[in-house]
Design a protein around this motif. Sequence first.
Motif, PDB file in Angstrom:
ATOM      1  N   GLU A  49       0.832  -1.202   0.000  1.00  0.00           N
ATOM      2  CA  GLU A  49       0.000   0.000   0.000  1.00  0.00           C
ATOM      3  C   GLU A  49       0.869   1.255   0.000  1.00  0.00           C
ATOM      4  O   GLU A  49       1.870   1.325   0.726  1.00  0.00           O
TER       5      GLU A  49
ATOM      6  N   SER B 297       2.116   0.790  -8.493  1.00  0.00           N
ATOM      7  CA  SER B 297       1.838  -0.441  -9.241  1.00  0.00           C
ATOM      8  C   SER B 297       2.056  -0.134 -10.715  1.00  0.00           C
ATOM      9  O   SER B 297       1.554   0.876 -11.225  1.00  0.00           O
TER      10      SER B 297
ATOM     11  N   LYS C 142     -10.799  -2.590 -15.064  1.00  0.00           N
ATOM     12  CA  LYS C 142     -10.565  -3.210 -13.762  1.00  0.00           C
ATOM     13  C   LYS C 142     -11.746  -4.132 -13.486  1.00  0.00           C
ATOM     14  O   LYS C 142     -12.900  -3.776 -13.767  1.00  0.00           O
TER      15      LYS C 142
ATOM     16  N   ARG D 146      -5.036   9.055  -9.738  1.00  0.00           N
ATOM     17  CA  ARG D 146      -3.916   8.171  -9.389  1.00  0.00           C
ATOM     18  C   ARG D 146      -3.472   7.283 -10.550  1.00  0.00           C
ATOM     19  O   ARG D 146      -2.490   6.542 -10.410  1.00  0.00           O
TER      20      ARG D 146
ATOM     21  N   HIS E  71       0.157   2.971 -14.623  1.00  0.00           N
ATOM     22  CA  HIS E  71       0.767   3.255 -13.331  1.00  0.00           C
ATOM     23  C   HIS E  71      -0.316   3.661 -12.344  1.00  0.00           C
ATOM     24  O   HIS E  71      -1.158   4.529 -12.676  1.00  0.00           O
ATOM     25  N   ILE E  72      -0.279   3.087 -11.169  1.00  0.00           N
ATOM     26  CA  ILE E  72      -1.224   3.449 -10.111  1.00  0.00           C
ATOM     27  C   ILE E  72      -0.398   3.952  -8.932  1.00  0.00           C
ATOM     28  O   ILE E  72       0.412   3.208  -8.359  1.00  0.00           O
TER      29      ILE E  72
ATOM     30  N   SER F 122      -0.797   3.141  -4.590  1.00  0.00           N
ATOM     31  CA  SER F 122      -1.684   1.980  -4.608  1.00  0.00           C
ATOM     32  C   SER F 122      -2.451   1.891  -3.292  1.00  0.00           C
ATOM     33  O   SER F 122      -1.906   2.180  -2.216  1.00  0.00           O
ATOM     34  N   GLN F 123      -3.718   1.490  -3.399  1.00  0.00           N
ATOM     35  CA  GLN F 123      -4.572   1.351  -2.224  1.00  0.00           C
ATOM     36  C   GLN F 123      -5.151  -0.058  -2.184  1.00  0.00           C
ATOM     37  O   GLN F 123      -5.307  -0.694  -3.242  1.00  0.00           O
TER      38      GLN F 123
ATOM     39  N   ASP G 176      -7.600  -1.176  -4.695  1.00  0.00           N
ATOM     40  CA  ASP G 176      -7.161  -1.378  -6.080  1.00  0.00           C
ATOM     41  C   ASP G 176      -6.944  -2.859  -6.392  1.00  0.00           C
ATOM     42  O   ASP G 176      -6.695  -3.214  -7.556  1.00  0.00           O
ATOM     43  N   SER G 177      -7.008  -3.690  -5.383  1.00  0.00           N
ATOM     44  CA  SER G 177      -6.818  -5.130  -5.592  1.00  0.00           C
ATOM     45  C   SER G 177      -7.942  -5.657  -6.489  1.00  0.00           C
ATOM     46  O   SER G 177      -9.118  -5.607  -6.132  1.00  0.00           O
TER      47      SER G 177
ATOM     48  N   VAL H  28      -3.830  -7.920  -9.443  1.00  0.00           N
ATOM     49  CA  VAL H  28      -3.068  -7.047  -8.552  1.00  0.00           C
ATOM     50  C   VAL H  28      -3.542  -7.236  -7.123  1.00  0.00           C
ATOM     51  O   VAL H  28      -4.743  -7.223  -6.858  1.00  0.00           O
TER      52      VAL H  28
ATOM     53  N   VAL I 202      -2.852  -5.500  -3.451  1.00  0.00           N
ATOM     54  CA  VAL I 202      -2.234  -4.412  -2.698  1.00  0.00           C
ATOM     55  C   VAL I 202      -2.306  -4.774  -1.217  1.00  0.00           C
ATOM     56  O   VAL I 202      -3.392  -4.897  -0.648  1.00  0.00           O
TER      57      VAL I 202
END
Lengths: 116, 115
Positions: B15, B19, B37, B61, B76-77, B80-81, B84-85, B111, B113
Amino acid sequence: GAGVSQSPSNKVTEKGKDVELRCDPISGHTALYWYRQSLGQGLEFLIYFQGNSAPDKSGLPSDRFSAERTGGSVSTLTIQRTQQEDSAVYLCASSLRLAGEADTQYFGPGTRLTVL
Amino acid sequence: DQQVKQNSPSLSVQEGRISILNCDYTNSMFDYFLWYKKYPAEGPTFLISISSIKDKNEDGRFTVFLNKSAKHLSLHIVPSQPGDSAVYFCAARSSWGAAGNKLTFGGGTRVLVKP
Protein backbone atom coordinates in the motif's frame (compact mmCIF):
# COMPACT_ATOMS: atom_id res chain seq x y z
CA GLY A 1 -28.18 6.14 -13.80
CA ALA A 2 -28.80 2.51 -14.68
CA GLY A 3 -25.92 0.54 -16.12
CA VAL A 4 -25.92 -2.51 -18.32
CA SER A 5 -27.94 -5.32 -16.80
CA GLN A 6 -27.83 -9.01 -17.59
CA SER A 7 -29.96 -11.98 -16.64
CA PRO A 8 -29.73 -14.53 -15.28
CA SER A 9 -26.63 -13.93 -13.19
CA ASN A 10 -25.98 -17.67 -13.05
CA LYS A 11 -27.19 -20.48 -15.26
CA VAL A 12 -26.51 -24.18 -14.82
CA THR A 13 -27.65 -26.43 -17.64
CA GLU A 14 -27.16 -29.94 -18.92
CA LYS A 15 -25.14 -30.70 -21.98
CA GLY A 16 -27.32 -30.62 -25.09
CA LYS A 17 -29.86 -28.13 -23.75
CA ASP A 18 -30.46 -24.68 -25.22
CA VAL A 19 -29.92 -21.51 -23.16
CA GLU A 20 -30.87 -17.87 -23.59
CA LEU A 21 -28.97 -15.03 -22.01
CA ARG A 22 -30.39 -11.52 -21.84
CA CYS A 23 -28.79 -8.09 -21.93
CA ASP A 24 -30.35 -4.68 -21.28
CA PRO A 25 -27.94 -1.97 -22.46
CA ILE A 26 -27.62 1.54 -21.11
CA SER A 27 -30.49 3.68 -22.38
CA GLY A 28 -29.49 5.63 -25.47
CA HIS A 29 -26.50 3.45 -26.32
CA THR A 30 -26.70 2.41 -29.95
CA ALA A 31 -23.96 -0.20 -29.89
CA LEU A 32 -24.18 -3.52 -28.07
CA TYR A 33 -21.48 -6.17 -27.75
CA TRP A 34 -21.27 -9.71 -26.43
CA TYR A 35 -18.02 -11.15 -25.07
CA ARG A 36 -17.20 -14.25 -23.10
CA GLN A 37 -14.51 -14.99 -20.56
CA SER A 38 -13.47 -18.58 -20.10
CA LEU A 39 -11.72 -19.61 -16.89
CA GLY A 40 -8.35 -17.88 -16.55
CA GLN A 41 -8.65 -16.21 -19.94
CA GLY A 42 -9.16 -12.71 -21.23
CA LEU A 43 -12.38 -11.54 -22.81
CA GLU A 44 -13.20 -12.90 -26.25
CA PHE A 45 -15.39 -10.91 -28.67
CA LEU A 46 -18.50 -12.70 -29.91
CA ILE A 47 -20.87 -10.33 -31.72
CA TYR A 48 -21.63 -6.63 -32.19
CA PHE A 49 -24.85 -4.75 -32.99
CA GLN A 50 -24.97 -1.14 -34.17
CA GLY A 51 -28.32 0.48 -34.82
CA ASN A 52 -30.12 -1.10 -37.75
CA SER A 53 -26.94 -2.34 -39.43
CA ALA A 54 -26.27 -6.02 -39.96
CA PRO A 55 -24.52 -7.41 -36.87
CA ASP A 56 -20.84 -8.31 -36.90
CA LYS A 57 -20.91 -12.02 -36.07
CA SER A 58 -17.23 -12.63 -36.73
CA GLY A 59 -16.50 -13.77 -33.17
CA LEU A 60 -19.19 -16.43 -32.81
CA PRO A 61 -17.36 -19.74 -32.24
CA SER A 62 -19.90 -21.98 -33.97
CA ASP A 63 -23.34 -21.99 -35.60
CA ARG A 64 -24.79 -23.11 -32.28
CA PHE A 65 -24.42 -19.49 -31.16
CA SER A 66 -26.80 -16.77 -32.30
CA ALA A 67 -27.94 -13.41 -31.05
CA GLU A 68 -30.62 -10.90 -31.78
CA ARG A 69 -31.38 -7.38 -30.72
CA THR A 70 -35.01 -6.34 -30.68
CA GLY A 71 -36.06 -2.75 -31.17
CA GLY A 72 -32.50 -1.54 -30.96
CA SER A 73 -32.39 -2.21 -27.24
CA VAL A 74 -32.56 -5.57 -25.47
CA SER A 75 -30.41 -8.39 -26.82
CA THR A 76 -30.61 -12.15 -26.38
CA LEU A 77 -27.69 -14.52 -26.90
CA THR A 78 -28.82 -18.08 -27.62
CA ILE A 79 -26.63 -21.15 -27.37
CA GLN A 80 -28.14 -24.30 -28.82
CA ARG A 81 -27.15 -27.83 -27.84
CA THR A 82 -24.74 -26.57 -25.18
CA GLN A 83 -21.38 -28.25 -24.74
CA GLN A 84 -19.11 -28.28 -21.69
CA GLU A 85 -16.64 -25.99 -23.46
CA ASP A 86 -19.37 -23.33 -23.59
CA SER A 87 -18.99 -22.88 -19.82
CA ALA A 88 -17.82 -19.30 -19.30
CA VAL A 89 -18.92 -15.89 -18.11
CA TYR A 90 -20.86 -14.15 -20.87
CA LEU A 91 -20.51 -10.39 -20.74
CA CYS A 92 -22.56 -7.76 -22.51
CA ALA A 93 -21.37 -4.20 -23.12
CA SER A 94 -22.89 -1.11 -24.68
CA SER A 95 -21.55 2.18 -25.98
CA LEU A 96 -22.66 5.39 -27.63
CA ARG A 97 -20.51 4.61 -30.69
CA LEU A 98 -20.40 8.24 -31.79
CA ALA A 99 -18.75 8.75 -35.17
CA GLY A 100 -15.29 10.24 -34.96
CA GLU A 101 -15.07 9.93 -31.21
CA ALA A 102 -13.35 7.49 -28.95
CA ASP A 103 -15.70 4.70 -27.99
CA THR A 104 -15.83 3.41 -24.42
CA GLN A 105 -17.72 0.20 -23.78
CA TYR A 106 -19.52 -0.24 -20.48
CA PHE A 107 -19.99 -3.78 -19.25
CA GLY A 108 -22.73 -5.57 -17.41
CA PRO A 109 -22.06 -7.97 -14.51
CA GLY A 110 -22.15 -11.02 -16.76
CA THR A 111 -23.94 -14.36 -16.77
CA ARG A 112 -21.95 -17.31 -15.46
CA LEU A 113 -22.90 -20.33 -17.56
CA THR A 114 -22.04 -23.81 -16.36
CA VAL A 115 -22.71 -26.76 -18.64
CA LEU A 116 -22.71 -30.08 -16.81
CA ASP B 1 -2.33 -15.61 -32.09
CA GLN B 2 -2.63 -13.29 -29.11
CA GLN B 3 -2.65 -9.73 -30.38
CA VAL B 4 -2.69 -8.23 -26.89
CA LYS B 5 -0.54 -9.72 -24.16
CA GLN B 6 -0.18 -9.07 -20.48
CA ASN B 7 2.87 -11.11 -19.57
CA SER B 8 2.54 -10.76 -15.81
CA PRO B 9 -0.39 -12.79 -14.52
CA SER B 10 -0.05 -11.31 -11.05
CA LEU B 11 1.48 -8.43 -9.16
CA SER B 12 1.83 -7.83 -5.43
CA VAL B 13 2.58 -4.35 -4.09
CA GLN B 14 2.63 -2.61 -0.74
CA GLU B 15 0.00 0.00 0.00
CA GLY B 16 1.23 3.47 -0.89
CA ARG B 17 3.74 2.25 -3.45
CA ILE B 18 3.48 2.33 -7.23
CA SER B 19 1.84 -0.44 -9.24
CA ILE B 20 3.04 -0.81 -12.82
CA LEU B 21 1.09 -3.03 -15.18
CA ASN B 22 2.41 -3.78 -18.64
CA CYS B 23 0.75 -4.65 -21.92
CA ASP B 24 2.18 -5.46 -25.34
CA TYR B 25 0.37 -5.62 -28.67
CA THR B 26 1.28 -6.84 -32.12
CA ASN B 27 -1.36 -5.31 -34.40
CA SER B 28 -0.11 -1.98 -35.77
CA MET B 29 -3.69 -1.06 -36.74
CA PHE B 30 -4.65 -0.64 -33.08
CA ASP B 31 -5.07 3.06 -32.37
CA TYR B 32 -7.05 3.22 -29.14
CA PHE B 33 -6.22 1.50 -25.89
CA LEU B 34 -8.16 1.03 -22.69
CA TRP B 35 -7.64 -0.38 -19.23
CA TYR B 36 -10.43 -2.09 -17.38
CA LYS B 37 -10.56 -3.21 -13.76
CA LYS B 38 -12.54 -6.25 -12.70
CA TYR B 39 -13.63 -7.41 -9.27
CA PRO B 40 -14.83 -11.00 -8.76
CA ALA B 41 -18.42 -11.63 -9.88
CA GLU B 42 -18.65 -8.19 -11.48
CA GLY B 43 -18.25 -6.96 -15.04
CA PRO B 44 -15.15 -5.03 -16.10
CA THR B 45 -15.17 -1.35 -15.17
CA PHE B 46 -13.61 1.19 -17.49
CA LEU B 47 -10.59 2.85 -15.90
CA ILE B 48 -8.65 4.95 -18.38
CA SER B 49 -7.91 5.10 -22.08
CA ILE B 50 -5.40 6.58 -24.49
CA SER B 51 -5.47 7.39 -28.17
CA SER B 52 -2.47 6.58 -30.34
CA ILE B 53 -1.92 10.29 -30.99
CA LYS B 54 -0.87 10.67 -27.36
CA ASP B 55 1.87 9.09 -25.31
CA LYS B 56 0.44 9.77 -21.88
CA ASN B 57 -2.93 10.19 -20.23
CA GLU B 58 -3.48 10.89 -16.57
CA ASP B 59 -6.57 10.62 -14.40
CA GLY B 60 -6.04 11.03 -10.68
CA ARG B 61 -3.92 8.17 -9.39
CA PHE B 62 -3.94 6.43 -12.77
CA THR B 63 -1.60 7.18 -15.66
CA VAL B 64 -1.34 5.28 -18.91
CA PHE B 65 1.78 5.51 -21.05
CA LEU B 66 1.91 4.47 -24.70
CA ASN B 67 5.09 3.66 -26.63
CA LYS B 68 3.92 3.11 -30.20
CA SER B 69 7.30 2.21 -31.61
CA ALA B 70 7.63 -0.58 -29.04
CA LYS B 71 3.93 -1.47 -29.25
CA HIS B 72 3.82 -1.26 -25.49
CA LEU B 73 1.63 0.44 -22.95
CA SER B 74 1.68 0.56 -19.20
CA LEU B 75 -0.65 1.57 -16.41
CA HIS B 76 0.77 3.25 -13.33
CA ILE B 77 -1.22 3.45 -10.11
CA VAL B 78 0.21 5.85 -7.54
CA PRO B 79 -0.26 5.49 -4.64
CA SER B 80 -1.68 1.98 -4.61
CA GLN B 81 -4.57 1.35 -2.22
CA PRO B 82 -6.05 -1.93 -0.92
CA GLY B 83 -9.23 -1.19 -2.90
CA ASP B 84 -7.16 -1.38 -6.08
CA SER B 85 -6.82 -5.13 -5.59
CA ALA B 86 -8.52 -6.56 -8.69
CA VAL B 87 -7.79 -8.02 -12.11
CA TYR B 88 -6.73 -5.43 -14.67
CA PHE B 89 -7.30 -5.96 -18.38
CA CYS B 90 -5.61 -4.12 -21.19
CA ALA B 91 -7.73 -3.77 -24.36
CA ALA B 92 -7.12 -2.38 -27.83
CA ARG B 93 -9.17 -1.48 -30.85
CA SER B 94 -8.70 -0.23 -34.36
CA SER B 95 -10.75 2.57 -35.91
CA TRP B 96 -10.46 0.98 -39.32
CA GLY B 97 -13.45 -0.73 -40.88
CA ALA B 98 -15.17 -3.62 -39.21
CA ALA B 99 -12.22 -4.14 -36.88
CA GLY B 100 -13.35 -1.10 -34.92
CA ASN B 101 -16.36 -3.00 -33.69
CA LYS B 102 -14.57 -5.00 -31.10
CA LEU B 103 -12.08 -4.74 -28.30
CA THR B 104 -9.21 -7.21 -28.18
CA PHE B 105 -8.28 -8.01 -24.59
CA GLY B 106 -5.16 -9.20 -22.87
CA GLY B 107 -5.31 -12.07 -20.42
CA GLY B 108 -5.35 -9.82 -17.36
CA THR B 109 -3.04 -9.11 -14.43
CA ARG B 110 -4.21 -9.80 -10.89
CA VAL B 111 -3.07 -7.05 -8.55
CA LEU B 112 -2.88 -7.50 -4.80
CA VAL B 113 -2.23 -4.41 -2.70
CA LYS B 114 -1.09 -5.33 0.80
CA PRO B 115 -1.97 -3.03 3.68
